[in-house]
Write an enzyme that holds these catalytic residues in place. Structure first.
Site, PDB file in Angstrom:
ATOM      1  N   GLU A 198      -5.018 -43.152  56.888  1.00 46.24           N
ATOM      2  CA  GLU A 198      -3.757 -42.798  56.208  1.00 46.24           C
ATOM      3  C   GLU A 198      -2.662 -43.820  56.491  1.00 46.24           C
ATOM      4  OE1 GLU A 198      -2.849 -38.609  56.621  1.00 46.24           O
ATOM      5  OE2 GLU A 198      -4.932 -38.080  56.280  1.00 46.24           O
TER       6      GLU A 198
HETATM    7  C1  LIG Z   1     -13.156 -41.667  59.486  1.00 43.34           C
HETATM    8  C2  LIG Z   1     -12.474 -42.227  58.279  1.00 43.34           C
HETATM    9  C3  LIG Z   1     -11.992 -41.372  57.301  1.00 43.34           C
HETATM   10  C4  LIG Z   1     -11.391 -41.889  56.143  1.00 43.34           C
HETATM   11  N1  LIG Z   1     -11.029 -41.047  55.131  1.00 43.34           N
HETATM   12  C5  LIG Z   1     -10.609 -41.561  53.948  1.00 43.34           C
HETATM   13  C6  LIG Z   1     -10.401 -40.723  52.805  1.00 43.34           C
HETATM   14  O1  LIG Z   1     -10.572 -39.512  52.864  1.00 43.34           O
HETATM   15  N2  LIG Z   1     -10.018 -41.314  51.646  1.00 43.34           N
HETATM   16  C7  LIG Z   1      -9.807 -42.655  51.539  1.00 43.34           C
HETATM   17  O2  LIG Z   1      -9.463 -43.118  50.464  1.00 43.34           O
HETATM   18  N3  LIG Z   1      -9.981 -43.487  52.606  1.00 43.34           N
HETATM   19  C8  LIG Z   1     -10.385 -42.966  53.794  1.00 43.34           C
HETATM   20  N4  LIG Z   1     -10.605 -43.796  54.874  1.00 43.34           N
HETATM   21  C9  LIG Z   1     -10.271 -45.194  54.776  1.00 43.34           C
HETATM   22  C10 LIG Z   1      -9.032 -45.556  55.597  1.00 43.34           C
HETATM   23  O3  LIG Z   1      -7.891 -45.018  54.997  1.00 43.34           O
HETATM   24  C11 LIG Z   1      -9.009 -47.089  55.732  1.00 43.34           C
HETATM   25  O4  LIG Z   1      -9.940 -47.401  56.744  1.00 43.34           O
HETATM   26  C12 LIG Z   1      -7.657 -47.644  56.059  1.00 43.34           C
HETATM   27  O5  LIG Z   1      -6.795 -47.497  54.980  1.00 43.34           O
HETATM   28  C13 LIG Z   1      -7.730 -49.131  56.425  1.00 43.34           C
HETATM   29  O6  LIG Z   1      -8.457 -49.839  55.494  1.00 43.34           O
HETATM   30  P1  LIG Z   1      -9.660 -50.788  55.972  1.00 43.34           P
HETATM   31  O7  LIG Z   1     -10.466 -50.056  56.944  1.00 43.34           O
HETATM   32  O8  LIG Z   1     -10.324 -51.339  54.780  1.00 43.34           O
HETATM   33  O9  LIG Z   1      -8.936 -51.948  56.764  1.00 43.34           O
HETATM   34  P2  LIG Z   1      -8.301 -53.281  56.174  1.00 43.34           P
HETATM   35  O10 LIG Z   1      -7.320 -52.964  55.104  1.00 43.34           O
HETATM   36  O11 LIG Z   1      -9.360 -54.259  55.889  1.00 43.34           O
HETATM   37  O12 LIG Z   1      -7.478 -53.766  57.437  1.00 43.34           O
HETATM   38  C14 LIG Z   1      -8.122 -54.279  58.602  1.00 43.34           C
HETATM   39  C15 LIG Z   1      -7.032 -54.649  59.607  1.00 43.34           C
HETATM   40  O13 LIG Z   1      -6.156 -55.608  59.016  1.00 43.34           O
HETATM   41  C16 LIG Z   1      -4.809 -55.135  59.063  1.00 43.34           C
HETATM   42  N5  LIG Z   1      -4.109 -55.531  57.844  1.00 43.34           N
HETATM   43  C17 LIG Z   1      -4.450 -55.267  56.557  1.00 43.34           C
HETATM   44  N6  LIG Z   1      -3.538 -55.772  55.716  1.00 43.34           N
HETATM   45  C18 LIG Z   1      -2.589 -56.374  56.483  1.00 43.34           C
HETATM   46  C19 LIG Z   1      -1.381 -57.073  56.191  1.00 43.34           C
HETATM   47  N7  LIG Z   1      -0.930 -57.227  54.961  1.00 43.34           N
HETATM   48  N8  LIG Z   1      -0.665 -57.530  57.223  1.00 43.34           N
HETATM   49  C20 LIG Z   1      -1.078 -57.357  58.483  1.00 43.34           C
HETATM   50  N9  LIG Z   1      -2.200 -56.711  58.832  1.00 43.34           N
HETATM   51  C21 LIG Z   1      -2.950 -56.219  57.832  1.00 43.34           C
HETATM   52  C22 LIG Z   1      -4.919 -53.629  59.177  1.00 43.34           C
HETATM   53  O14 LIG Z   1      -3.785 -53.069  59.792  1.00 43.34           O
HETATM   54  C23 LIG Z   1      -6.171 -53.468  60.015  1.00 43.34           C
HETATM   55  O15 LIG Z   1      -5.824 -53.574  61.357  1.00 43.34           O
HETATM   56  C24 LIG Z   1     -11.226 -43.296  56.019  1.00 43.34           C
HETATM   57  C25 LIG Z   1     -11.678 -44.151  57.024  1.00 43.34           C
HETATM   58  C26 LIG Z   1     -12.315 -43.644  58.129  1.00 43.34           C
HETATM   59  C27 LIG Z   1     -12.866 -44.592  59.153  1.00 43.34           C
END
Ligand SMILES: Cc1cc2nc3c(=O)[nH]c(=O)nc-3n(C[C@H](O)[C@H](O)[C@H](O)COP(=O)(O)OP(=O)(O)OC[C@H]3O[C@@H](n4cnc5c(N)ncnc54)[C@H](O)[C@@H]3O)c2cc1C
Length: 651
Positions: A438
């Protein structure tokens, strides 16, 4: 409707910095999705040097009738879960027993947020969060099952943006037990939804869309009947530019073309049903669009504004559980002649656990009350999420340290050998995700920075834009100068001569500190804006530090207001607030000191070199973890997503 020749704050932000195409698209989509509500935000004012403690005092109190409803539900849920749900077995078997889910359904837990006119319980956010706090203190997986369904799943956006017809169609079904999920994330798209590849193509007669794409990590996806799915629809011309459109749909999970490819297995929250979902030519009626074409990301962000309030409640539940475990253990366990909680190193941890749990509780109830009052809580909700998720992790870590080896041992193992099966190890695994889902902590800081800078962009946006002519800049100069010539000296003055807050008794010095520091923060942010101009948005570490200070100041103010309620004063909460505020003041002072520009530049250069592979020698001597991208020649192909087998999802 924006006029084409009227520059917006967004323009100021986008025009000032060189960006690649993808970055610009991401920014444009994020900017278009900003809520834009013009409320008086308590926390937002802190960034402008305007501390207004009157906005949170007296601390809101739950109405008697509402409290009674909440008490009853918390009692019933607590009884059911304490009796029928073993959270360690959920963790072990990755299953929340059907009877427990049915029991919760019977109690109405899955329809707490559905308005009464559609068959729901119409709970206030305060009561909803009270129930979530109790569930999360016992079993994180069960809390997430309930929360993904209602905090972000179909009921929340439908309530906020659905038409009457849509509400009549789906809310009664949800009230009768249909589970829901929220699908935004994709394999290539997490924090940056602009690059979403799921598409929804409108049919020629305009009666339906064809949905195609893959969604990742959809919590409840494998068991949901209804899904909110975000997808790209045809781009539109907005102010002379082609703009990407993201639209939100309600999708029946039983529709032909919806597949659950894989149930994901995580470090913690092992009982949740979270999956990878594929949509192939899924026919979605046009009537299932929520709010309107192109409003999907705005809908997702606004849903999350309230939806993410559940996380602070869940974190508070965990904090209270840690406090209970730390208290019982640290009073009993004697080493070197004293209970470990009486050695100074132990006392410090116990004080931190107690005082920060109090702070989490204060922030959770304030934001929940404000959500019920329909205040604009974008900034406060993001701060609550950022603060509570980071703090809960620290608290669990401290509790594990106090428990020593037993903290690291699984509850089942402790139980088997006759010890208290306190689940600190499971709580640590369950809790870690909160700083990621979130909105990650980094993204929360970026979001806050955008909101914190908004007043300045509104005042001085024209001067920052490269595409604004000299004449317009000169015209803007007068009002901008008039504002800042008065505002900036008032920040300097306010920092050195804040009010005394004499009527605030033992907490007066903390109010004074917040007042003074808010001026200091506002002035420091302004100086950084002048120094870096629009490039400030690239200075994420500096901005992040400002946001951490703003968040700490917000939490301190809320803690003081909470401790000043008559009930809290009677219970001695001023002592908790005092310890919390003193530690927050230390962190704030450290954050103001920050790191030098030189130190930051050095770190940036080093990170660039690492990414470019200049320090591969430093990785020598290990057995490298295998990666699909780094598979050696002749290695077997990566395992494709499983359609069947133990991790496939039976429907
Ligand atoms: C257990 C679990 C439940 C979930 N439930 C849902 C759900 O119900 N529905 C849904 O849609 N999603 C869900 N998610 C997805 C979750 O919301 C995402 O994991 C989250 O939004 C982060 O996206 P990502 O993992 O792709 O990380 P990324 O976006 O790839 O980011 C990786 C890292 O890079 C950093 N980063 C990214 N962009 C930037 C920037 N511009 N500047 C600086 N740092 C940055 C982030 O902070 C993070 O530390 C779930 C994930 C998990 C693991």
């Amino acid at each position: 409707m924006e006029q084409p020749d009227q520059p917006t704050t967004t323009d100021a932000l986008l025009e000032g910095v060189t960006m690649n195409r993808e970055e610009r698209a991401a920014m444009e989509v994020a900017e278009a999705a900003r809520d834009g509500a013009e409320g008086e935000s308590f926390a937002g004012r802190l960034f402008m040097g305007r501390y207004a403690p009157g906005m949170i005092a007296p601390f809101p109190v739950q109405r008697e009738e509402d409290r009674r409803i909440g008490d009853e539900m918390v009692r019933s849920v607590t009884e059911l879960l304490a009796r029928d749900l073993d959270p360690d077995e959920v963790d072990e078997t990755r299953t929340i027993p059907d009877e427990v889910v049915e029991g919760l359904k019977t109690l109405g837990v899955f329809r707490m947020k559905v308005p009464t006119e559609y068959g729901g319980l119409g709970f206030s956010q305060v009561n909803y969060n009270r129930v979530l706090m109790a569930i999360a203190s016992h079993c994180g997986s069960t809390a997430v099952l309930v929360s993904a369904h209602q905090s972000i799943g179909v009921p929340q956006p439908l309530k906020m943006f659905g038409t009457e017809q849509q509400k009549q169609t789906w809310l009664p079904r949800i009230a009768q037990g249909a589970l829901s999920a929220f699908a935004l994330t994709e394999p290539e798209v997490g924090s940056d939804p602009a690059r979403m590849t799921t598409t929804a193509e409108l049919s020629e007669d305009g009666s339906y869309y064809l949905l195609n794409g893959v969604k990742q990590w959809t919590t409840n996806g494998p068991i949901a009947e209804l899904l909110v799915v975000m997808a790209k629809t045809a781009p539109k011309m907005v102010r002379g530019k082609q703009r990407e459109q993201i639209t939100a749909f309600i999708v029946e999970a039983a529709s032909p073309g919806v597949e659950n490819l894989h149930r994901c297995d995580f470090m913690g929250l092992r009982g949740i049903q979270n999956g990878i979902m594929r949509f192939t030519d899924v026919r979605v009626p046009a009537a299932n669009v929520i709010w309107g074409e192109g409003l999907g990301l705005k809908l997702a962000l606004q849903t999350l504004n309230t939806g993410r309030l559940t996380l602070p409640a869940a974190c508070t539940g965990m904090g209270k559980q840690c406090l209970s475990i730390a208290r019982r253990w640290s009073a009993d366990r004697v080493q070197w002649g004293l209970p470990i909680g009486r050695h100074e190193a132990g006392s410090e941890k116990i004080a931190e656990i107690a005082s920060t749990t109090f702070a989490m509780e204060a922030v959770t109830w304030l934001t929940s009350h404000w959500a019920d009052e329909h205040r604009d809580i974008r900034i406060e909700a993001a701060m609550a999420k950022l603060f509570c998720s980071e703090t809960a992790w620290r608290i669990v870590d401290q509790t594990m340290q106090l428990r020593g080896g037993r903290g690291y041992e699984r509850a089942q193992s402790l139980r088997t050998r006759g010890e208290d099966p306190w689940p600190v190890e499971r709580m640590m695994r369950d809790c870690r995700i909160n700083t990621i889902i979130e909105g990650t902590s980094d993204i929360m800081r970026l979001f806050l920075a955008r909101e914190a800078l908004d007043p300045h962009l509104k005042i001085a946006g024209d001067l920052l834009r490269r595409d604004v002519g000299l004449l317009r800049k000169l015209r803007a100069l007068g009002p901008v100068a008039a504002f800042y010539l008065k505002w900036y000296p008032s920040q300097v003055w306010g920092r050195w001569f804040p009010p005394r807050y004499g009527s605030r008794g033992r907490l007066a010095s903390h109010h004074r500190f917040v007042d003074r520091s808010s001026h200091r923060l506002a002035a420091a942010m302004f100086r950084s804006m002048v120094r870096f101009g629009p490039k400030l948005q690239r200075r994420q570490v500096l901005l992040g530090r400002f946001m951490d200070i703003g968040t700490e100041l917000f939490v301190m103010s809320v803690v003081c207001a909470y401790a000043e309620t008559p009930d809290a004063q009677r219970a001695g909460a001023v002592a908790l607030a005092g310890v919390y505020c003193r530690s927050a003041r230390r962190r704030i002072r450290e954050s103001f000191r920050g790191r030098s520009h030189r130190e930051q530049r050095g770190a940036n250069t080093l990170a660039g070199d690492v990414l470019d592979g200049r320090f591969l020698w430093l990785e020598e001597g290990i057995i490298e973890a295998p990666g699909a991208a780094a598979a050696p020649d002749g290695a077997p192909e990566p395992v494709p997503m499983r359609m069947t087998g133990t991790d496939s999802v039976p429907r």
